[in-house]
Design a protein around this motif. Structure first.
Motif, mmCIF file in Angstrom:
data_model
loop_
_atom_site.group_PDB
_atom_site.id
_atom_site.type_symbol
_atom_site.label_atom_id
_atom_site.label_comp_id
_atom_site.label_asym_id
_atom_site.label_seq_id
_atom_site.Cartn_x
_atom_site.Cartn_y
_atom_site.Cartn_z
ATOM 1 N N LYS A 194 0.815 -1.211 0.000
ATOM 2 C CA LYS A 194 0.000 0.000 0.000
ATOM 3 C C LYS A 194 0.853 1.267 0.000
ATOM 4 N N GLY A 195 2.102 1.142 0.415
ATOM 5 C CA GLY A 195 2.985 2.297 0.404
ATOM 6 C C GLY A 195 3.421 2.720 -0.986
ATOM 7 N N VAL A 196 3.291 1.802 -1.954
ATOM 8 C CA VAL A 196 3.779 2.112 -3.307
ATOM 9 C C VAL A 196 2.707 1.956 -4.382
ATOM 10 N N SER A 197 1.513 1.447 -4.020
ATOM 11 C CA SER A 197 0.504 1.180 -5.035
ATOM 12 C C SER A 197 -0.899 1.421 -4.493
ATOM 13 N N SER A 198 -1.769 1.912 -5.369
ATOM 14 C CA SER A 198 -3.173 2.094 -5.011
ATOM 15 C C SER A 198 -4.042 0.960 -5.576
ATOM 16 N N ILE A 199 -3.400 -0.033 -6.213
ATOM 17 C CA ILE A 199 -4.123 -1.174 -6.760
ATOM 18 C C ILE A 199 -4.720 -1.986 -5.602
ATOM 19 N N PRO A 200 -5.957 -2.464 -5.735
ATOM 20 C CA PRO A 200 -6.539 -3.282 -4.665
ATOM 21 C C PRO A 200 -5.717 -4.537 -4.400
ATOM 22 N N THR A 201 -5.748 -4.989 -3.154
ATOM 23 C CA THR A 201 -5.089 -6.236 -2.781
ATOM 24 C C THR A 201 -6.137 -7.262 -2.366
ATOM 25 N N ALA A 202 -5.842 -8.527 -2.648
ATOM 26 C CA ALA A 202 -6.701 -9.619 -2.208
ATOM 27 C C ALA A 202 -5.813 -10.743 -1.707
ATOM 28 N N VAL A 203 -6.191 -11.347 -0.605
ATOM 29 C CA VAL A 203 -5.389 -12.397 0.024
ATOM 30 C C VAL A 203 -6.037 -13.752 -0.230
ATOM 31 N N GLY A 204 -5.217 -14.716 -0.640
ATOM 32 C CA GLY A 204 -5.687 -16.070 -0.874
ATOM 33 C C GLY A 204 -4.706 -17.109 -0.373
ATOM 34 N N PHE A 205 -5.044 -18.369 -0.538
ATOM 35 C CA PHE A 205 -4.318 -19.559 -0.071
ATOM 36 C C PHE A 205 -4.714 -19.869 1.376
ATOM 37 N N GLY A 206 -5.520 -20.871 1.561
ATOM 38 C CA GLY A 206 -5.786 -21.388 2.898
ATOM 39 C C GLY A 206 -7.039 -20.910 3.582
ATOM 40 N N ILE A 207 -7.632 -19.825 3.114
ATOM 41 C CA ILE A 207 -8.800 -19.269 3.795
ATOM 42 C C ILE A 207 -10.017 -20.145 3.503
ATOM 43 N N ASN A 208 -10.746 -20.555 4.560
ATOM 44 C CA ASN A 208 -11.891 -21.428 4.305
ATOM 45 C C ASN A 208 -13.056 -21.257 5.260
ATOM 46 N N THR A 209 -12.931 -20.445 6.306
ATOM 47 C CA THR A 209 -14.048 -20.242 7.233
ATOM 48 C C THR A 209 -14.460 -18.771 7.243
ATOM 49 N N PRO A 210 -15.718 -18.484 7.584
ATOM 50 C CA PRO A 210 -16.138 -17.088 7.698
ATOM 51 C C PRO A 210 -15.280 -16.300 8.691
ATOM 52 N N LYS A 211 -14.891 -16.943 9.786
ATOM 53 C CA LYS A 211 -14.053 -16.261 10.771
ATOM 54 C C LYS A 211 -12.716 -15.838 10.166
ATOM 55 N N GLN A 212 -12.072 -16.745 9.434
ATOM 56 C CA GLN A 212 -10.817 -16.401 8.772
ATOM 57 C C GLN A 212 -11.031 -15.276 7.764
ATOM 58 N N ALA A 213 -12.100 -15.391 6.978
ATOM 59 C CA ALA A 213 -12.375 -14.378 5.962
ATOM 60 C C ALA A 213 -12.557 -13.004 6.588
ATOM 61 N N GLY A 214 -13.303 -12.958 7.693
ATOM 62 C CA GLY A 214 -13.521 -11.691 8.378
ATOM 63 C C GLY A 214 -12.243 -11.100 8.928
ATOM 64 N N GLU A 215 -11.383 -11.940 9.494
ATOM 65 C CA GLU A 215 -10.113 -11.450 10.045
ATOM 66 C C GLU A 215 -9.208 -10.923 8.946
ATOM 67 N N ILE A 216 -9.101 -11.667 7.843
ATOM 68 C CA ILE A 216 -8.246 -11.246 6.737
ATOM 69 C C ILE A 216 -8.777 -9.958 6.100
ATOM 70 N N ALA A 217 -10.105 -9.849 5.995
ATOM 71 C CA ALA A 217 -10.701 -8.680 5.354
ATOM 72 C C ALA A 217 -10.434 -7.383 6.120
ATOM 73 N N LYS A 218 -10.059 -7.489 7.384
ATOM 74 C CA LYS A 218 -9.737 -6.287 8.152
ATOM 75 C C LYS A 218 -8.513 -5.569 7.606
ATOM 76 N N ILE A 219 -7.629 -6.311 6.929
ATOM 77 C CA ILE A 219 -6.352 -5.718 6.514
ATOM 78 C C ILE A 219 -6.163 -5.670 5.003
ATOM 79 N N THR A 220 -7.130 -6.142 4.242
ATOM 80 C CA THR A 220 -6.969 -6.168 2.789
ATOM 81 C C THR A 220 -8.279 -5.782 2.114
ATOM 82 N N ASP A 221 -8.239 -5.642 0.786
ATOM 83 C CA ASP A 221 -9.421 -5.204 0.042
ATOM 84 C C ASP A 221 -10.306 -6.361 -0.404
ATOM 85 N N GLY A 222 -9.746 -7.567 -0.414
ATOM 86 C CA GLY A 222 -10.520 -8.708 -0.873
ATOM 87 C C GLY A 222 -9.993 -10.010 -0.320
ATOM 88 N N VAL A 223 -10.850 -11.022 -0.318
ATOM 89 C CA VAL A 223 -10.509 -12.353 0.190
ATOM 90 C C VAL A 223 -10.781 -13.361 -0.916
#
Length: 259
Positions: A194-223
């Motif tokens: 985020k310090g060098v780009s305004s492009i959206p970020t999305a995190v993947g690999f391993g996420i499979n529960t709503p709880k995980q998705a909610g936690e990851i979504a706190k710090i990124t633009d997409g899951v």
């Protein structure tokens, strides 16, 4: 504004994945539309390949099922053509360099442009070697989605600065698959991006529960979720549609709560 940019415009995005042709092309279309109905903002379609080196056993077996059922690159393009009659959700291919190279870069991306494929993810394409392919794809308006992994280290800034579409941040070392915990320091990686780009970020690999998705979504633009959806297809086969809808809806709701 591109369809990919639109998918991140109205809050946190949920991105789902299916392997095209698993268990059939007709069912892939049904499952993708169920994902969209459940709230998916963008859909990744895997073009099956015999040696998917970034994939865990769940998606490897989905590739085998799809290839055994007769899936080809041209048939996956036919799937997109049919989908585009029914949805404008952004569609991104996930495949390996070999199928694209064998098809021919210009021919492949011309078809993407003609049929409405918005981007492509190629896990085995080294950042340093993407030049020719990325240039051809850009000429047809197709984003080559950059991956940033925990091992990217000094290259994170450079990769992020040149990224288009969105940036796929890999949450864990190793291959795709469901994980009980995500232990990578994603926040530190995302701060650099985020310090060098305004492009959206999305995190993947391993996420499979709503709880995980909610936690990851706190710090990124997409899951991004792949293996968990493919596992539903493995379990329920041709009857997986309602289960996919319910699962995607639960994941999207977990992400949406943070908007």
């Amino acid at each position: 504004m591109s369809r990919i940019a639109e998918s991140f415009k109205n809050g946190k995005a949920f991105i789902g994945f299916v392997t095209g042709g698993d268990p059939s092309l007709e069912k892939s279309e049904e499952f993708i539309l169920e994902m969209v109905r459940g709230g998916a903002d963008l859909v990744e379609i895997g073009i099956p390949f015999s040696d998917p080196i970034a994939e865990g056993v769940v998606i490897q077996e989905a590739n085998i099922r799809a290839l055994s059922a007769g899936a080809t690159v041209d048939k996956i393009f036919d799937l997109v053509a049919s989908l585009r009659k029914r949805t404008e959700v952004p569609l991104v291919f996930l495949t390996y360099l070999n199928p694209v190279f064998n098809y021919g870069f210009s021919r492949f991306f011309q078809r993407c442009a003609d049929l409405g494929v918005d981007g492509i993810i190629i896990p085995d394409l080294p950042y340093e070697e993407k030049g020719e392919l990325a240039e051809i794809a850009a000429g047809f308006g197709v984003d080559v989605i950059s991956l940033i992994a925990p091992t990217s280290e000094q290259r994170i800034k450079q990769i992020a600065q040149e990224a288009t579409g969105f940036i796929y941040v890999v949450s864990s070392m190793g291959v795709t698959g469901m994980r009980s915990e995500i232990q990578t320091d994603l926040k530190a990686i995302l701060e650099v991006v985020k310090g060098v780009s305004s492009i959206p970020t999305a995190v993947g690999f391993g996420i499979n529960t709503p709880k995980q998705a909610g936690e990851i979504a706190k710090i990124t633009d997409g899951v991004i979720v792949g293996s968990a959806i493919v596992k539903i297809i493995e379990k329920h086969g041709e009857n997986a549609g309602p289960y996919i809808y319910d699962y995607v809806q639960s994941m999207k709701n977990a992400v949406k709560e943070l908007d």
